[in-house]
Design a protein around this motif. Sequence first.
Motif: not given
Length: 330
Positions: A74-102
Amino acid sequence: MGSFAKRGPMSKLSPAELEQYVFSRTGDANENLLVGPREAEDAAAIETGAGTLVVSTDPVSLAVERIGRIGVAVASNDVAASGGVPEYVVSTVLLPEMDEDVLDTITRQLHATCKRLGLTIVGGHTESVAGLERPLLSLTCLGYTDRFVSTTTATPDDRVLLTKGAGIEATAVLASDFQEQIDADEATFERALSFFDELSVMAEAAVCTPVATAMHDPTEGGVLGGLVEIARASDVDLVLDGEPVPVRPTTREFCAAMDVDPLRVLGSGALLTTVPADEAAGTLDALEEEGIAATDIGHVGAVSGNAPAVVQNGQRRTEMVQDGMYALWE
């Protein structure tokens, strides 16, 4: 950046709400900002010494078992659909509780999907947050372009092309989240789940960028929603006068089972492109050479009513589309 709503059992803000609370509150002006927040524009364009930097961000909170795969696409599609070449990603992961498996599942998916698409995760943030009902993933994608393609520049007499088909993402999400409600055999579910592998539009965007007058990847609100957004942004009518909008048999089956319209459900995996009429056939041929199915579904016309619209069978659709998937989680 036309939407700041969560991808999950919620809906987009209305254009009026976006204008009042978001687009009018953008801090200090900067002369290097070429394209900023506005309706139906899913990425920003910033002039830098190295070229035009395209930036987009999007949150995901559904299909938890495959949330990393969806989020990167989803994130890279928006860049590609604007004519860009996706290269870099910044990731934020928020969990309801700390679950190492998830956390392990999400980060494995982020790593594998980014590696497959040639993207690099350069930073981010991970923590547990009280009050969340499910994991929330928010990704920002960045890449450069020599030719930014907006949703605002579709031109009368252009042809409207659609890759793959409607409801690709919705089909996969239905197979993931609603198996108990859908009566289908194992092979059909496996086929539907395989649609998660088709969510990226980087390949087709690369083909279309040199000739496109406008591009947009339909997400919330589906293909119909994406068409309405282009029409409103470009101040044109989009007339569906070509082949019927393609919908795969598995998508029709699953959408019928859940009583949702395949044209009005999560549409990642498809790309809407407007191209000059004399470029349409060549673009379709180039997509076919890359193994990408695509269909000419209509043309761009001057506004023939009181507001820009999607025109189908004589009916005019001018208002934004509420995605049919949201009610399924209520």
